[in-house]
Design an enzyme around this catalytic site. Sequence first.
Site, PDB file in Angstrom:
ATOM      1  N   ASP A 133     -24.548  93.350 -23.173  1.00 40.12           N
ATOM      2  CA  ASP A 133     -25.345  92.914 -24.323  1.00 40.12           C
ATOM      3  C   ASP A 133     -26.814  92.683 -23.999  1.00 40.12           C
ATOM      4  OD1 ASP A 133     -25.269  90.543 -22.895  1.00 40.12           O
ATOM      5  OD2 ASP A 133     -23.951  89.494 -24.306  1.00 40.12           O
ATOM      6  N   ASP A 259     -14.640  89.861 -17.456  1.00 37.00           N
ATOM      7  CA  ASP A 259     -15.285  90.755 -18.409  1.00 37.00           C
ATOM      8  C   ASP A 259     -16.339  91.531 -17.616  1.00 37.00           C
ATOM      9  OD1 ASP A 259     -15.578  91.839 -20.893  1.00 37.00           O
ATOM     10  OD2 ASP A 259     -16.579  90.115 -21.806  1.00 37.00           O
TER      11      ASP A 259
END
Length: 367
Positions: A133, A259
């Site tokens: 992101d 993640d």
Amino acid sequence: APTPAPTPAPTPAPTPVTTTSTTPAPTPATPAPTPAPTPTPVTTTVARTSGGQGCCWDGSDKSSDSALCGTCYSGSWSDPSDWCAANGAQCEQCGGTWCSENGPGSAATTVTGTTTSLSGGWYSGTWTTGYWDCCKPSCSWPGKGNTNSPTRSCDAAGNVINDPNAGSICTGGTAGTCKETQPWAFNGTLALGFAAAAVSGSHGLTGDDNCGQCYQLQFTDQIHTNGNWGGSHADLVGKNMIIQVTNIGYDVTGDHSFDLQIPGAGQGAFSSGCTAQYSGYSVGDFDCDTRYGGCNAKSGCARLPTELQPGCEWRYDWYHWLETDGRTNNPYVNFRRVKCPTQLTDISGSIANDDDSYPEVYIMTSI
């Protein structure tokens, strides 16, 4: 889901940063077509594929050396010509398990697929996702973990930001994710990269405390039983990845352990960071218009900035994302903490102060 901004409790807020300088969380990979797996034990039988003399990297049963040798994955035997396979001492230095000629091992071993603490600091039965992101990593704020320095962050020009209190690019600041933290294949069976850690504490991961720590992940053949989906592609099973924790995820809980930072794997809820860091691109270019899960084919990587494309392509070339009717998809791993290799700490600029207390994984020649 986002990683909330650091707050006084339980995650101390970086100071003197204003309340608008938040560090969004990593986002999950492609949501499962059915609910996420539950802790209910799932028992499978794995046949022994080999048992001769050699150095084994991974097997389905790590309860003992003999059990691992008896269940060593077919793709996890070190090549006989490798330095690691010369003898037991060199195998152990490489981080493998030495299996003597006609070594012990049953014809089949029963494996229970729940999060379990194994000998040697290993945990089994957890699964992984991916995200990118562009936001400032949580471990880049001061006071996170027990390290010599916060994780580096970078500005839009790719320069390292030396001020750990600089605001996140996702909330109008200047600090973003450094492009060097994308994953790469070190050789045919080992990859290196960075990741966000879980906060649940159920398998030794608590979030901020894990900043700067490194973990060896070994991909297994376990699948998500709640709908019989996903898991590792056959060519990924038995491979290893060493990651350093640079972020935390409040949505990474339960049997979900890490993640992985992978360009093109999904921006999640925070879609302003990448367009701020890389001008001339639309929001959808960074994840092929799929906020959760990202691009579903290698061709989509061409939409990303050139400097992020290698990490995106790694997802398909080494990681085998979504091959063979949807595999790999949120693959399962066994993992243990290890000493961070310099290949990672030279990028992050952060070393855990207790790093020397953990086993060192011998890394051979890169491809």
